[in-house]
Design an enzyme around this catalytic site. Structure first.
Site, PDB file in Angstrom:
ATOM      1  N   ILE A  91      45.306  14.309  73.031  1.00  0.00           N
ATOM      2  CA  ILE A  91      45.346  14.073  71.718  1.00  0.00           C
ATOM      3  C   ILE A  91      46.939  14.279  71.157  1.00  0.00           C
ATOM      4  CG2 ILE A  91      44.657  15.223  69.381  1.00  0.00           C
ATOM      5  CD1 ILE A  91      42.406  16.706  71.117  1.00  0.00           C
ATOM      6  N   ASN A 133      47.127  22.540  65.015  1.00  0.00           N
ATOM      7  CA  ASN A 133      46.692  23.984  65.047  1.00  0.00           C
ATOM      8  C   ASN A 133      47.589  24.656  63.973  1.00  0.00           C
ATOM      9  OD1 ASN A 133      44.722  24.114  67.086  1.00  0.00           O
ATOM     10  ND2 ASN A 133      45.982  24.023  68.528  1.00  0.00           N
ATOM     11  N   ASP A 182      39.744  24.122  67.284  1.00  0.00           N
ATOM     12  CA  ASP A 182      38.791  24.183  68.426  1.00  0.00           C
ATOM     13  C   ASP A 182      37.706  23.101  67.959  1.00  0.00           C
ATOM     14  OD1 ASP A 182      39.988  26.177  69.780  1.00  0.00           O
ATOM     15  OD2 ASP A 182      38.750  27.819  68.701  1.00  0.00           O
ATOM     16  N   GLU A 219      44.540  19.877  75.254  1.00  0.00           N
ATOM     17  CA  GLU A 219      44.052  18.625  74.466  1.00  0.00           C
ATOM     18  C   GLU A 219      43.941  17.666  75.396  1.00  0.00           C
ATOM     19  OE1 GLU A 219      48.519  18.961  73.456  1.00  0.00           O
ATOM     20  OE2 GLU A 219      46.781  20.257  74.030  1.00  0.00           O
TER      21      GLU A 219
END
Length: 307
Positions: free
Chosen positions: A170, A177, A186, A212
């Site tokens: 990602i 985050n 999440d 990720e």
């Protein structure tokens, strides 16, 4: 008048009386916790696909051992073609009785012979899932993937068929985050896992590699088809809205892959992983939101709220 029961009838009667079934439980790291039911009076254990108990694992011969149900309803094991079998720490030399709790070793695989009921099987199945699944996304974890990669590599070479490994990351996930919080991060991982699951065939493998990063194993596809799959994943992720707790955002991913024709023995399973990972870094260096080897997709705005 005396009626003689067949081996199969003895087997079924024994199982019914005990309300349990005979099985082998894998206790070694590869396949840990797998419960293998003994479903016929005679079963071959081996790495050949026609074996009753198929074990494509290191050190297991095509037809390594034979399990037999005798007239008394007891199970016995014997080696095939002089293959080595260790029973309770001792070398097995001929047809030998199996007792509940006996430990067996065939090649790199260790077993325990047990009689299980349905509750035992459910319990071990739950433990097995904990061992092989990622707790957040419920995809396979890196441990399971590592074992599967070795098996798939061997299978592809044996069948002379292609195998592709795709590494996906990602883009700018740390910013997700930092900006929206770990709860949203999440959610993104779980939502993305669900989205990716819809893009692959039932016999392909998808795992969370860590953080990720996600990894795919795609069997028996052309290189063009693999590239198209990777491009399609990039595009579909780019167009997806991650909507959670009042936050609506779009993300992008980068993918590096390596396609192997299955014929070059010098290409190891470790090479597949390394080369795909190298191509992922090239995709990152090329500006992200793209596939390597391939052509970059159109640029997309990352983390922009959707009206």
């Amino acid at each position: 008048m005396v009626f003689a029961l067949s081996d199969k009838e003895v087997f079924l009667l024994k199982s019914a009386v005990k309300e349990a079934f005979p099985c082998l439980i894998i206790t070694s790291e590869e396949g840990l916790g797998t419960v293998c039911r003994l479903t016929a009076p005679k079963m071959i254990i081996g790495s050949d696909e026609d074996a009753g108990l198929f074990l494509p694992m290191r050190g297991v011969d095509r037809h390594h051992a034979e399990l037999q149900l005798d007239d008394s309803g007891a199970w016995r094991i014997n080696s095939r073609r002089d293959n080595l079998i260790i029973q309770n720490g001792a070398l097995l030399t001929d047809l030998t009785l199996l007792e509940d709790g006996d430990r067996l070793e065939l090649g790199s695989v260790s077993f325990k012979f047990r009689y299980f009921d349905e509750e035992d099987e459910r319990y071990h199945a739950a433990l097995r899932q904990l061992a092989i699944r990622d707790g957040l996304t419920e995809l396979y974890n890196v441990r399971f993937f590592a074992d599967a990669l070795v098996k798939e590599h061997e299978y592809s070479f044996r069948k002379q068929s292609s195998l592709a490994l795709l590494f996906m990351d990602i883009d700018h996930f740390k910013l997700v985050n930092d900006r929206f919080g770990h709860a949203y991060g999440d959610f993104v991982l779980k939502e993305l896992a669900m989205l990716l699951t819809t893009k692959i065939r039932g016999y392909d493998l998808l795992a969370r590699y860590g953080g990720e990063e996600f990894v795919f194993l795609v069997r028996e596809e052309t290189e063009t088809a693999v590239q198209e799959l990777a491009q399609r994943i990039c595009k579909d992720v780019q167009n997806h809205v991650f909507n959670h707790a009042g936050i609506r955002a779009k993300l992008t991913v980068s993918i590096g892959y390596f396609w192997w024709d299955g014929k070059d023995r010098n290409t190891t399973s470790e090479d597949l992983l390394r080369l795909a990972d190298d191509n992922l870094y090239k995709a990152k260096d090329a500006g992200r939101n793209c596939v390597v080897p391939s052509y970059p997709l159109a640029e997309a705005e990352t983390l922009d709220p959707v009206s």
